[in-house]
Design an enzyme around this catalytic site. Structure first.
Site, PDB file in Angstrom:
ATOM      1  N   ALA A 179       3.235 137.880  13.900  1.00 50.55           N
ATOM      2  CA  ALA A 179       2.607 138.407  12.689  1.00 50.55           C
ATOM      3  C   ALA A 179       3.318 137.866  11.458  1.00 50.55           C
ATOM      4  O   ALA A 179       4.295 138.435  10.977  1.00 50.55           O
ATOM      5  CB  ALA A 179       2.642 139.935  12.700  1.00 50.55           C
ATOM      6  N   CYS A 237       2.432 137.880   8.449  1.00 52.61           N
ATOM      7  CA  CYS A 237       2.360 138.786   7.301  1.00 52.61           C
ATOM      8  C   CYS A 237       3.455 139.852   7.350  1.00 52.61           C
ATOM      9  O   CYS A 237       3.678 140.549   6.363  1.00 52.61           O
ATOM     10  CB  CYS A 237       0.989 139.458   7.260  1.00 52.61           C
ATOM     11  SG  CYS A 237      -0.373 138.303   7.003  1.00 52.61           S
ATOM     12  N   GLU A 254       1.649 124.325  20.916  1.00 52.72           N
ATOM     13  CA  GLU A 254       2.298 124.897  19.741  1.00 52.72           C
ATOM     14  C   GLU A 254       3.590 124.132  19.434  1.00 52.72           C
ATOM     15  O   GLU A 254       4.459 123.981  20.289  1.00 52.72           O
ATOM     16  CB  GLU A 254       2.610 126.387  19.970  1.00 52.72           C
ATOM     17  CG  GLU A 254       3.512 127.028  18.936  1.00 52.72           C
ATOM     18  CD  GLU A 254       3.038 126.869  17.498  1.00 52.72           C
ATOM     19  OE1 GLU A 254       3.877 126.584  16.619  1.00 52.72           O
ATOM     20  OE2 GLU A 254       1.817 127.028  17.252  1.00 52.72           O
ATOM     21  N   SER A 310       1.968 133.628  18.615  1.00 52.32           N
ATOM     22  CA  SER A 310       1.214 134.835  18.280  1.00 52.32           C
ATOM     23  C   SER A 310       2.046 135.867  17.527  1.00 52.32           C
ATOM     24  O   SER A 310       2.066 137.038  17.853  1.00 52.32           O
ATOM     25  CB  SER A 310       0.648 135.459  19.574  1.00 52.32           C
ATOM     26  OG  SER A 310      -0.344 136.400  19.280  1.00 52.32           O
TER      27      SER A 310
END
Length: 564
Positions: free
Chosen positions: A44, A46, A36, A42
């Site tokens: 969110a 949104c 990464e 991981s």
């Protein structure tokens, strides 16, 4: 002893961690490495608008499990047995040697990582147009936590009161509410004739009017030509004038990150995302792609499509892991099911829009069906505006849209399942959905909408959209525009030029309506308009139409107060 399967995953936001976690569940001895480029894993994405607004209090909440454990490299190593290399960039894929060249961004050190199976979950990057001044301070996208932190810091320092959002898509609309709630004056500038291209125009117009009622200025059909300021943004110049601004958020969409795939010679699809089969394999059988970098198939048309969503990324990641571990699984495609919150409105869609269906060659019937989202006598009943798109020949549901303060999500979810199953509106109209007054009308909104479609398809009703009626008036067509609501409703709000004859008086006053002219009847939602059309047809009127959605769906000029 058989060597452990070596799986390398490039990308650690949505699809990547899903692949890694599922592989370890199915194959605990696998050697799984996630690469990464950024710091956070991981998270969110949104949820970023709600982090900006303060509803989400910290970064950690966006990258935590439901039990509150932060998904950092230590978590992935200890709980998942997944090795995470964050602050690490993947530079090159050597397909022949099955290895990936990586660079540790903190030290600059480069090294190779071998793989048996490689997963590309490289995501998407925001589109930043070549507008002069786009690199000024206080010009942001909203694609990652760093952008969100910058916006929050500017708000905390009171450096942002006049904000221009360039782009009226999902991200632009969602961040608008967050900014408005922090006290900003917000202007949305959209180059196209409407915001929210996931909707048809008349549905998007309902949302735009709601934004405007909450103090947001919406400028459609407007292009930004430059951003001006001394070091920090001060104004936005458009083809229609200047707008003062101390912050600009560029939200005109995203593009898939495909540079690694292209340079490795992997096939790229017609949407410019990585081409995959239904097992999420790329053109190299040992390399998979999932999430916002990968192309999908439209379940209605069967054609390639690109719909970057976190929900899709997670589902695709699970498919990749299953196939990697030798299990049968496939990802059939998407309907583009999407939902967002706009103040107290929900905006949702699934399947094809009317415009999209016509562009794909479908002959369609459409329905506009506003109604309360639960029994009308319940105090918490709220309006919900539904639109259905139905194929004429097969009577199959192709798409659905919803907006308003009522519960839209469950109706669109029902529609998504109906489209996936290939259901007709006849089948949908008889679906055994739950009923109790606190949750829905006796005939649920989507069932009523399906029945309206059936009436049209069966020839029991001739519908005409508000846009078509508006065009008839603009073109000077001679027709009777019949409002059959009560005098009280008419006094509160009305469409200029419409003739009022309440439904209860229509049979006795039918002679007031001249024969030989088309009649377009409507009421609040056009249920009474439909009843009026049946009365007039029985009385010998040949051309009687019902305006879909009634005055609720009329997006043009209205008059309020007592008529003169």
């Amino acid at each position: 002893m058989e060597r452990a399967l070596k799986v390398v995953v490039i990308g650690g936001v949505a699809a990547g961690p899903k692949v890694a976690s599922k592989v370890i569940r199915l194959m605990p001895d696998a050697d799984v490495t996630v690469i990464e480029k950024g710091k956070l894993l991981s998270y969110a994405g949104c949820g970023l608008p709600y982090y900006v607004s303060g509803e989400v209090l910290s970064q950690e909440e966006l990258m935590s499990t439901p039990t509150g454990v932060v998904r950092d490299p230590v978590f992935f190593q200890k709980v998942k047995n997944v090795h995470v290399l964050n602050f690490t960039e993947a530079l090159e894929i050597d397909r022949e040697a099955k290895r990936v060249l990586i660079k540790a961004l903190e030290t600059g050190e480069e090294s190779w990582v071998d793989y048996d199976k490689l997963v590309l979950a490289t995501g998407a990057h925001p589109v930043v147009p070549p507008i002069p001044g786009v690199n000024l301070k206080n010009v942001y996208t909203l694609h990652g936590v760093n952008d969100a932190e910058g916006i929050k810091a500017a708000l905390a320092r009171h450096q942002a009161r006049d904000v221009v959002v360039i782009g009226g898509g999902l991200i632009g609309v969602e961040v608008t509410e967050a900014l408005t709630r922090t006290g900003c004056r917000v202007t949305i500038v959209e180059m196209l004739p409407q915001t929210l291209r996931m909707l048809d125009w008349e549905m998007a117009r309902q949302v735009e009017q709601h934004l405007e009622s909450n103090g947001v200025k919406v400028l459609t059909g407007t292009s930004v030509t430059k951003i001006e300021g001394d070091d920090t943004v001060q104004k936005v110049v458009t083809d229609k004038g200047e707008i003062s601004a101390d912050m600009v958020i560029v939200a005109i969409g995203v593009r898939p990150v495909t540079n690694l795939a292209r340079e490795a010679g992997l096939a790229i699809g017609e949407t410019n995302a990585i081409k995959v089969d239904d097992h999420m394999r790329t053109s190299d059988p040992d390399i998979f792609a999932a999430g916002d970098c990968a192309e999908s198939i439209d379940l209605v048309t069967g054609k390639p499509t690109y719909v970057p969503l976190g929900s899709t990324a997670n589902k695709q990641g699970r498919v990749v892991a299953n196939v990697l571990c030798g299990r049968e699984d496939s990802f059939p495609g998407v309907l583009g099911s999407t939902i967002c919150k706009v103040f107290d409105f929900t905006v949702a869609k699934t399947g094809l829009t009317e415009a999209g269906a016509k562009a794909a060659g479908y002959d369609v019937v459409t329905v506009l069906a506003p109604a309360p989202d639960r029994a009308h006598f319940m105090k918490d009943a709220k309006p919900l505006l539904l639109k259905l798109i139905v194929e004429k020949g097969t009577r199959r549901l192709l798409g659905a849209q919803a907006t308003g303060p009522g519960d839209a999500d469950k109706r669109i979810d029902v529609a998504a399942m109906a489209i996936t199953a290939g259901m007709t509106v006849d089948q949908l109209a008889n679906a055994d959905l739950t009923y109790a007054p606190p949750y829905s009308p006796a005939m649920d909104n989507i069932i009523t909408a399906a029945n309206v479609a059936r009436n049209k398809l069966n020839g029991d009703m001739v519908g005409v959209t508000p846009m078509e009626v508006h065009a008839m008036r603009e073109q000077g067509e001679d027709f009777v525009f019949l409002d059959v609501r009560s005098p009280g409703e008419y006094e509160q709000i009305r469409i200029p030029g419409a003739q009022l004859i309440p439904l209860g008086a229509l049979r006795n006053r039918v002679d007031e309506i001249p024969k030989g002219k088309p009649v377009v009847a409507f009421c609040k939602i056009s249920l009474r308009g439909y009843e009026a059309a049946l009365i007039l047809q029985h009385a010998g009127y040949d051309d009687v139409r019902v305006m879909d959605g009634g005055i609720v769906m009329w997006p043009y000029e209205k008059e309020t107060g007592s008529p003169a």
